[in-house]
Each structure stands twice: as C-alpha cells, then as structure tokens.
Design a protein around this motif. Structure first.
Motif, PDB file in Angstrom:
ATOM      1  N   TRP A   8      18.473  -2.815  -1.452  1.00  0.00           N
ATOM      2  CA  TRP A   8      18.073  -1.797  -2.421  1.00  0.00           C
ATOM      3  C   TRP A   8      19.225  -1.546  -3.376  1.00  0.00           C
ATOM      4  CZ3 TRP A   8      13.342  -0.602  -3.366  1.00  0.00           C
ATOM      5  CH2 TRP A   8      13.048   0.496  -4.172  1.00  0.00           C
ATOM      6  N   PRO A 169       9.564  -0.010  -6.719  1.00  0.00           N
ATOM      7  CA  PRO A 169       9.300   0.560  -5.388  1.00  0.00           C
ATOM      8  C   PRO A 169       7.917   0.253  -4.823  1.00  0.00           C
ATOM      9  CG  PRO A 169      10.477   2.147  -6.728  1.00  0.00           C
ATOM     10  CD  PRO A 169      10.153   0.989  -7.629  1.00  0.00           C
ATOM     11  N   PHE A 173       7.682  -1.861  -1.478  1.00  0.00           N
ATOM     12  CA  PHE A 173       7.103  -1.213  -0.305  1.00  0.00           C
ATOM     13  C   PHE A 173       6.048  -2.107   0.340  1.00  0.00           C
ATOM     14  CE2 PHE A 173       4.470   1.985   1.901  1.00  0.00           C
ATOM     15  CZ  PHE A 173       5.468   2.672   2.594  1.00  0.00           C
ATOM     16  N   ASN A 177       6.708  -3.953   4.110  1.00  0.00           N
ATOM     17  CA  ASN A 177       5.810  -3.609   5.205  1.00  0.00           C
ATOM     18  C   ASN A 177       4.969  -4.789   5.669  1.00  0.00           C
ATOM     19  OD1 ASN A 177       5.759  -0.606   6.054  1.00  0.00           O
ATOM     20  ND2 ASN A 177       5.932  -0.500   3.820  1.00  0.00           N
ATOM     21  N   ALA A 202      11.407   0.469   5.727  1.00  0.00           N
ATOM     22  CA  ALA A 202      10.122   0.697   5.077  1.00  0.00           C
ATOM     23  C   ALA A 202       9.087   1.226   6.065  1.00  0.00           C
ATOM     24  CB  ALA A 202       9.626  -0.595   4.423  1.00  0.00           C
ATOM     25  N   SER A 205       9.723   4.852   6.279  1.00  0.00           N
ATOM     26  CA  SER A 205       9.183   5.529   5.100  1.00  0.00           C
ATOM     27  C   SER A 205       7.667   5.684   5.209  1.00  0.00           C
ATOM     28  CB  SER A 205       9.553   4.748   3.835  1.00  0.00           C
ATOM     29  OG  SER A 205       9.032   5.355   2.676  1.00  0.00           O
ATOM     30  N   LEU A 206       6.985   4.658   5.732  1.00  0.00           N
ATOM     31  CA  LEU A 206       5.542   4.733   5.926  1.00  0.00           C
ATOM     32  C   LEU A 206       5.187   5.798   6.955  1.00  0.00           C
ATOM     33  CD1 LEU A 206       2.773   3.485   5.240  1.00  0.00           C
ATOM     34  CD2 LEU A 206       3.155   1.862   7.103  1.00  0.00           C
ATOM     35  N   THR A 304      11.013   4.965  -2.560  1.00  0.00           N
ATOM     36  CA  THR A 304       9.764   4.417  -2.026  1.00  0.00           C
ATOM     37  C   THR A 304       8.755   5.519  -1.718  1.00  0.00           C
ATOM     38  OG1 THR A 304      10.765   4.409   0.197  1.00  0.00           O
ATOM     39  CG2 THR A 304      10.858   2.366  -1.074  1.00  0.00           C
ATOM     40  N   GLN A 308       5.006   6.210  -3.667  1.00  0.00           N
ATOM     41  CA  GLN A 308       3.737   6.238  -2.961  1.00  0.00           C
ATOM     42  C   GLN A 308       2.997   7.559  -3.161  1.00  0.00           C
ATOM     43  OE1 GLN A 308       2.352   3.639  -1.277  1.00  0.00           O
ATOM     44  NE2 GLN A 308       4.067   2.426  -2.032  1.00  0.00           N
TER      45      GLN A 308
END
Length: 371
Positions: A8, A169, A173, A177, A202, A205-206, A304, A308
C-alpha cells in the motif's frame, strides 16, 4: 516462476487533496531471468551520484498483464473487467518504453490519477555485490531474488526501480480478498510475502465492514492545515475504522508487528528527476527510513474501508429535511443557512470527498465530542 509483489502506497500531497482516496495498491511481478553484464553496468551520467537502475527481475508490463490474465482465468485472483481493459491499453503504451529502458537508467512515470495506470517506483531491496568474475563488471550490485534460498551472502539494501500497476482501493480490495491464502504451499505460491500480508489485512477490513465498525469523520488533506484558516478550509469527509474492541486492538498490534519489511521499503521518489531534466540536479543515491508500520496499516484500513462504505452511501444519497408547505408555517420558515453539516453528510456519499464551507472548525469540534 513468477511471483507477485505489492504494498500500500501514499499518494503525493497534491493528489491527496483532490481525491477522496489517498492511497493505492502498487502491484508488480518478479520473474527469474538471466542477467546480462551490460544490464548491470554502473550508471555514471549523474555527476552528484547514481540513480536507481531498473530491477533486472521485474516483469515488463506485457508480462505482468499476461500473468494477471492467466491467474484470473484459473480463478486464483479477481480484477474488475474494466480494470483489465484499462491496464491492457496502458501496458501497450509503455511496452516499447520499458523495452528501451532495459539496461539503461529508468525514468519515473507520473503518479496515477485513474485506476489501472502504470508507474515506476523505487524500492529498497536486499542486494549483494557480485564477486570478481570475468563476465561481470567490477563492483556490480545485483538484487536478491525473493525466492532465493542462499543465505551465505552479505546483503545490503539497494534502491531499484520497479514497474507496476497502481490499483485504487475498490480494485485493490477485490483483488486482495480473492487471493488464495491457505490452499497452497508458501514455496509454491505465486504470492510474495508482502502481498500475502495485505491479503490478510484485507480480510480484517472486510470483517470490520461486516461488523459495522466504522464512523464518519473529517480529515485534513495531506499538506494542508486548519490553522491557516480554521473558519473556512478544504477538508475531506471520510469514513474511518472504529477499533475500540479488544479483538481489534489485538489484531492491530499483531498486524503491526508482523508486517514484512518489504512493505515499508517503498521510497517517495521526491528527490529523483526525470530524464529530460537537468542532470546536475540529481540527488545522490540514498534510501529513506522505512515507513512506520502503524501509519501504513492505518492508511490501508482507512482507504479500503472508506471506499467500500462510500459505494453504499452513493446509492442512498443524503436528503435534507422537507421545507414547510405553505401558509403560516411557510411564513415562519427561516431562510436556509449554509451548514457544514449538510455539505459534510452529502460528501460522505460522493466520489469527491472534498468540502469547503464556513464553520469547519465547529464541525470538527462537534465530531470530536460525539465520538
């Protein structure tokens, strides 16, 4: 064997001010190939020092494009079709330039402003000096291949130019994933340790998205300050992660401690000049200190998650309260006043997160008290 790497990255302050997302995933590939002596010859055209050379093992744009397509067709990764089309067109444009740059000093491409664009970045990579051999020039520095198993060499950090793809992003993402984590042996995987780390991040983050662990916030663009004009300033309406639980605090500490050093070795490239600039202005060859792991991880989660949540917010735009209909209530209605809250709420669901209205300092104070 081809290996994908990536990390990143922060954008420049000028780019961060006009974009709602201030980072990107820089993706590049590494493949083993024979190194010709002329490829590793020293660069002495800069009087004040050397410039980084192009990494001899880095994939060309066409090679990386073909590899990404093959992995997507095999179901091992996922990139949006639109991004595949964009990077396909971009790779054609830079293929000839990349070929001419082999064996010469690489030049930096402009920072990307659209998804799927190519650029060249400087990365500090473990390298070693080639012994005195007839087929190699003296004092030649060679990068250590990431899959190399030899550990008896004296390694040093050396800056190299690598060509790669910057993913916004949303695309980053989706890609991270989709990457396989536990289904393949690490020695047989096409993923480098750096990219594997961001794939795990990631997933975190999800998980934050699934648990609704995020809050709206006001962010000051990189390079800007509210101290100059606290009443009226340009700020960003952003969504940020809420790491208030013990589980997320432990994860934050664990991810920070286990971030591979390769993720932190990308240089800002602020001191390097392009090939058409004055050669006398080149800075000496140097490596900046590694980026702080907590700062880099927080930036990744911020960008990220914000991207989303913003996608969902775009489908449900903010609608102000209805005005009084007529009669006495209409006569008593107060004339609308420009409110930073209204602009801030609207910007939370728009592609551009920048707002510039009066009373920004009051809004920031109210948010700080609320959260």
């Amino acid at each position: 064997m081809a290996i994908l790497h990536g990390s990143w990255l922060f954008h420049s302050p000028q780019t961060a001010i006009v974009q709602s997302h201030v980072g990107c995933l820089f993706l590049w590939g590494e493949v083993w190939r024979s190194i010709m002596p002329e490829t590793l010859s020293s660069t002495t055209d800069a009087p004040d020092g050397e410039r980084p050379r192009l990494h001899p093992f880095v994939m060309t744009p066409l090679e990386l494009m073909a590899f990404l397509r093959s992995q997507q067709q095999a179901g091992r990764l996922k990139l949006p079709v639109t991004h595949l089309e964009l990077i396909s067109a971009a790779s054609t444009d830079v293929a000839s330039k990349s070929k001419r740059a082999r064996g010469q000093t690489a030049t930096l491409a402009p920072a990307p402003t659209l998804p799927g664009q190519w650029q060249t970045r400087t990365v500090a990579i473990p390298s070693y000096a080639v012994p005195d051999e007839p087929d190699q020039p003296l004092e030649t520095i060679v990068p250590q291949h990431s899959a190399a198993t030899e550990h008896d060499r004296d390694l040093l950090l050396h800056p190299w130019h690598v060509e790669g793809l910057c993913l916004d992003p949303i695309a980053a993402f989706a890609l991270l994933n989709s990457l396989p984590l536990g289904s393949v042996d690490a020695e047989e995987s096409f993923l480098g340790g750096d990219l594997r780390f961001w794939s795990h991040a990631a997933r975190w983050s999800l998980d934050l998205l699934a648990r609704s662990k995020f809050l709206p916030a006001v962010a000051v663009p990189v390079g800007a300050s509210l101290a100059e004009s606290p009443q009226k300033a340009s700020v960003l309406a952003r969504w940020q992660p809420l790491l208030d639980s013990a589980v997320d605090q432990v994860r934050l500490k664990t991810f920070t401690e286990r971030m591979p050093a390769a993720c932190r070795m990308y240089q800002q490239d602020e001191g390097w000049q392009t090939a058409d600039s004055n050669p006398s202005t080149y800075a000496p060859l140097a490596i900046a200190l590694p980026t702080a792991a907590p700062l880099l991880l927080q930036a990744f989660l911020n960008d990220t998650l914000d991207a989303q949540v913003r996608l969902v917010a775009e489908r449900h735009p903010f609608s102000p309260a209805a005005k009084p209909a007529s009669g006495a209530m209409k006569a008593a209605a107060i004339a609308p006043v420009a409110s930073p809250v209204k602009s801030w709420l609207q910007a939370l669901g728009q592609p551009s997160a920048t707002i510039e209205v009066d009373g920004i300092d009051a809004l920031e104070t109210a948010l700080a008290l609320w959260t």
